[in-house]
Design an enzyme around this catalytic site. Structure first.
Site, PDB file in Angstrom:
ATOM      1  CE  LYS A   1      -1.837  -6.267   6.194  1.00 49.45           C
ATOM      2  NZ  LYS A   1      -1.221  -5.630   4.950  1.00 49.45           N
TER       3      LYS A   1
ATOM      4  CB  THR B   1      -1.625  -6.968  15.766  1.00 48.54           C
ATOM      5  OG1 THR B   1      -0.210  -6.750  15.749  1.00 48.54           O
ATOM      6  CG2 THR B   1      -2.273  -7.092  17.202  1.00 48.54           C
TER       7      THR B   1
ATOM      8  NE  ARG C   1       2.729 -10.970   3.063  1.00 45.67           N
ATOM      9  CZ  ARG C   1       3.323  -9.958   2.589  1.00 45.67           C
ATOM     10  NH1 ARG C   1       3.905  -9.630   1.666  1.00 45.67           N
ATOM     11  NH2 ARG C   1       2.730  -9.035   3.448  1.00 45.67           N
TER      12      ARG C   1
ATOM     13  CE  LYS D   1      15.405  -1.888  18.143  1.00 45.49           C
ATOM     14  NZ  LYS D   1      15.469  -2.194  19.320  1.00 45.49           N
TER      15      LYS D   1
ATOM     16  CB  ALA E   1       2.745  -6.648  -1.022  1.00 43.53           C
TER      17      ALA E   1
ATOM     18  CG  PHE F   1       1.703  -3.100   0.464  1.00 40.51           C
ATOM     19  CD1 PHE F   1       2.405  -3.019   1.392  1.00 40.51           C
ATOM     20  CD2 PHE F   1       2.048  -3.218  -0.714  1.00 40.51           C
ATOM     21  CE1 PHE F   1       3.903  -3.032   1.352  1.00 40.51           C
ATOM     22  CE2 PHE F   1       3.431  -3.471  -1.383  1.00 40.51           C
ATOM     23  CZ  PHE F   1       4.270  -3.156  -0.104  1.00 40.51           C
TER      24      PHE F   1
ATOM     25  CG  PHE G   1      -3.206   2.613  18.832  1.00 34.36           C
ATOM     26  CD1 PHE G   1      -3.993   1.741  17.886  1.00 34.36           C
ATOM     27  CD2 PHE G   1      -1.775   2.720  18.883  1.00 34.36           C
ATOM     28  CE1 PHE G   1      -3.209   0.995  16.895  1.00 34.36           C
ATOM     29  CE2 PHE G   1      -1.259   1.939  17.873  1.00 34.36           C
ATOM     30  CZ  PHE G   1      -1.607   1.228  16.952  1.00 34.36           C
TER      31      PHE G   1
ATOM     32  CD1 TRP H   1      -0.567  -4.847  20.325  1.00 39.16           C
ATOM     33  CD2 TRP H   1      -0.861  -3.611  22.119  1.00 39.16           C
ATOM     34  NE1 TRP H   1       0.779  -4.368  20.749  1.00 39.16           N
ATOM     35  CE2 TRP H   1       0.313  -3.655  21.795  1.00 39.16           C
ATOM     36  CE3 TRP H   1      -1.471  -3.194  23.389  1.00 39.16           C
ATOM     37  CZ2 TRP H   1       1.247  -2.994  22.839  1.00 39.16           C
ATOM     38  CZ3 TRP H   1      -0.429  -2.332  24.064  1.00 39.16           C
ATOM     39  CH2 TRP H   1       0.711  -2.283  23.962  1.00 39.16           C
TER      40      TRP H   1
END
Lengths: 557, 557
Positions: free
Chosen positions: B73, B75, B96, B107, B275, B303, B383, B411
């Site tokens: 989202k 990205t 945000r 990570k 959220a 979310f 993807f 991406w």
């Protein structure tokens, strides 16, 4: 007659863009990390590139034992920096950062006063460049990792009763002094009692201020003793593998902050360790960087010379290899009168005899400071009500000790009022000096404490329970015997009784507790009640602090 | 084939000086407050001067229910911003800020991914511009003032059992979830049980993100209910006179942060409320400022669309008077397969039927979002393993609903891979839209919850104990009935069971607890376990985070 308040003067300051202040020191714009237009950090890679440059001369500003009359040590530090620049020397001022929390209890402080101030005042009393927030985060990450380690099985066999690493917050919050954590059952951990200190009391603060560079910082963080096992063997920060992440959190905070005086001279304001359980000086990296960039670096130490200067010499200078060239001891007629027995309410009346009596306190600080092998001059910080006879009494007393008390009017006049002191400091600094710490590294820890007590406080002896002496012996066996000691004692007296002014002798220093700051690299000797988490007063300053229509902060000063 | 990691790509970014990014938006250098050379805050007085300008168009990026497959989202938000700039529109991205604490557990995250990222990545995952530290300080000042008030006599007659204001820390520290404070006797206060939340869960965070300006901020801070008396009457932040000082602490944090994408397009990264117990959107002031400076503002909500978009529309847009022009729903073939019943390990195999089954989840989000009166398009985030048949299945399904699923390759390709979506968004945004929130202000609170449950979640009913309904009634009588509701529920399902994927119907939403966020301006409806203080995992990421020889952060990503 000076009628404006410090904050009014500060707000009228004609600040130069911080890049121009950096340019005065030869720092290229790309090596300054700006925080707004009037604050910047000096980039680490620029600092690393300075290593081969010669050092300027380091001047310490210290003071008599503080009195409610006020001495003006920081004001004199700032004024002297401006004064040196005025007489044609390239000078940088190095002082500590202010703690955020206490501003919401009592009124916040200026950095200096009158015409001798460092700006921007509001930002320096609030978040500034975020250094203290970074220290809070790094400290509390380590705390979280300790409890988390126990939660997941305690492979290191930490004795939960012997965890010495508390948490910190940059806030006056007495509710957090003594807390039980890990309540709530299986998913939250094993309950235990601990507490919070204010951020400036964190060993991480002391470490940041004593570390030479980022590598040294990470090394020292790793050395922190966080807890002990049942067999009393220490558990280190590096055993928990927290040191790397803490160094990451502190990376930016390790870069000195550049700001300016009202007269647009450069000042580094960086680091702010407690002056009781820690050494009370601005960061080593700021001081060493300033020495590479200027002919003169004017810095100060916390409290009076008995605590502040001693720690500056024996901890900071010893560990950082600094060689101060001269010291200035700040005194006032008013403080001499209080040391001579006059109550604060009666300070308005001339009392030459009281001044003479009180000079004994000043005299001892002069002798003590000279004992470190450096020349000393007294800055007699002028207050409006001082009479000529009182001023002359101080001058005569100091002359009798073979040095000079020089009247300074920097508060009212800025650098023009402190030229005489600046010239004298240059003479002294260009003359011979032979700085040496008070005691050698290899002296046993308790003897170091005795040496300070006898030579600096003029006490007869240090007394301590056998358990405390045994603790020192254990640390010596563990390899900590070469550390300097950090005395935590009232700043108001050479004794441990804050009401005893002047130059007392024959007293006893009771050693109540000792603490190991293995990361910072000193052993703390606690000789009195030390408060590491202040509370708010009945009517906190926070109740009247607010933004005005112009977006300025009201009530903070 | 994209072989570099996000952090490698981010480090190779050719960033422009932040003043140049500001110049693209017409912000003069003196109105940007720099934090380093690649981050800046936009000065309040500049923002105030924008009031009379027309607004650009607001585009919301939302998503299907999140799955372990990852949707992208953020990205897509970043990619779409870059794509709009590529096709000649002036576009700003608003997202945000990241929370510091969780980075030391798992990570840390990029802002976006691949060729669609916002930089500087390290700083954004660490202290950034200090906003969260300021929120922590403001929150904890209020907490300290509550305990201090009781300590000094409790003139407000606070019932110490009914203090609802906890403390916060931006750290994953489960030991602090449930604590007893004020231990240690007379000088430390009256012991009581309380706890710490992570900073992003603070109501101060939600307030900062919903406040129009500094005045509104201070007003909302004053409105916070911190405790109740024995008679259940509320005690407000303003009763403790903490609001002014909190606003002072938040003054700088209220200025939006300007950074840039890899393609040097402007992005505001500002605010970061939870959220679940909060509304999960970036700050109103960033969004409204961006709308004054650009033709298009691309923003996202936390979310999936059931929680995030609903709160964006019903809380943020309602309260700030925003009129979104279009919404983009992000979906992937992989997530459709998981919604169609495929396990994560099996996502590598083509399964067109599973894709078709899983599309039901997407379909409901499309219908729900259209229900707010705005046009919708689907971003089909590509993807590598997606097959043409699978992609076509999604396209066909979405076409059947009267809109489009547009394949996006941002991406791998940056803005060049998302031109089609950008063009379609412009068409939709220039067409008609008739945004309206889901329910009117004057609907009773429980009915608002029922409306969301029925219309968005397709549940049959909301069930709640009488005590909860009574609490809502009390708040309605106290004047809080016109507030929107903020649903706190699992993000993984339309139900309260995270394992139920797809588009379930006929379920029941159990309302377990309600909370009043009187300062932020919403009533929280808690429908499941909500964790407000995370813990660290057995092997925290902190153990491998460190600085490398180049001063870069290793192990954070």
């Amino acid at each position: 007659m000076q009628l404006r308040t410090d904050i009014e003067i500060a707000r009228e300051a004609r600040k130069l863009p911080i890049l121009e202040i950096g340019a005065k020191l030869g720092i290229p714009p790309e090596d300054l990390v700006p925080y707004g237009h009037d604050k910047a950090k000096v980039a680490q890679h620029f600092i690393r590139g300075l290593a081969d440059r010669p050092d300027g001369k380091l001047i310490l500003v210290t003071a008599i034992n503080p009195t409610p009359a006020g001495e003006g040590k920081t004001t004199t530090t700032v004024g002297l920096g401006d004064g040196l620049n005025r007489i044609g020397k390239q000078a940088v001022i190095c002082i500590r950062e202010a703690s955020l929390g206490p501003n919401f209890g009592m009124k916040g402080g200026a950095a200096g006063g009158g015409m001798a101030q460092i700006v921007p005042m509001e930002e320096m009393n609030l978040h500034f460049t975020g250094d203290f927030h970074a220290i809070t985060a790094a400290h509390n990450l380590l705390a979280a990792m300790i409890d988390n380690h126990i939660y997941w099985g305690n492979a290191l066999e930490i004795d939960a009763r012997r965890i010495v690493w508390r948490r910190v917050m940059d806030m006056n919050d007495r509710a957090l002094r003594d807390v039980v954590v890990n309540l709530g059952g299986v998913s939250n951990g094993f309950p235990r009692q601990t507490g919070f200190d204010i951020t400036v009391a964190s060993e991480v603060m002391a470490i940041l201020c004593l570390a030479r560079d980022l590598d040294d910082l990470e090394q020292r963080l790793g050395n922190i003793v966080v807890a002990y096992r049942r067999d009393r063997s220490p558990v280190f920060c590096r055993d928990l593998k927290a040191d790397g992440a803490m160094a990451v959190l502190l990376r930016d905070a390790m870069q000195p902050n550049l700001v300016q005086t009202l007269e647009n001279n450069p000042a580094f304001v960086h680091g702010g360790p407690f002056a009781n359980i820690a050494h009370g000086c601005n960061s080593v990296i700021a001081t060493t960087t300033a020495l590479k960039l200027a002919d003169y670096v004017v810095t100060e130490a916390g409290f009076g010379a008995d605590l502040g200067a001693e720690k500056f010499f024996d901890i900071k200078c010893r560990k950082a290899g600094l060689k101060p060239s001269a010291a200035v001891i700040v005194a006032t007629v008013r403080a001499m009168k209080m040391n001579g027995g006059v109550a604060k309410a009666d300070l308005g009346r001339e009392d030459v005899e009281a001044v003479r009596r009180g000079c004994a306190n000043l005299g001892r600080h002069i002798a003590n400071t000279r004992g470190f092998g450096i020349p000393v001059v007294v800055a007699l910080n002028h207050f409006t009500g001082d009479t000529e006879a009182e001023l002359q009494a101080v001058r005569d007393y100091v002359a009798g000790l073979g040095t000079e008390a020089i009247l300074c009017r920097h508060w009212a006049e800025g650098s023009a009022g402190i030229e005489d002191l600046a010239r004298r400091v240059v003479e002294l600094a260009e003359g011979p000096s032979s700085f040496a710490p008070l005691y050698p590294d290899d002296m046993p820890l308790f003897e170091k404490m005795e040496t300070i007590a006898r030579r600096i406080y003029h006490a007869d002896e240090v007394i301590a329970e056998p358990a405390i002496r045994e603790q020192l012996r254990v640390w010596e066996e563990a390899g900590y015997g070469a550390l300097p000691v950090c005395m935590a004692k009232t700043q108001y007296s050479f004794t441990t009784d804050p009401s005893v002014r002047g130059a007392p002798t024959g007293h006893v220093i009771p050693l109540r507790e000792v603490r190991l700051s293995a990361g910072a690299g000193f052993v703390v000797a606690i000789c009195g009640e030390i408060m590491t988490m202040p509370g708010l007063p009945q009517t906190p300053a926070a109740e009247v602090i607010r933004l005005n229509a112009a977006g300025q902060v009201e009530g903070l000063f």
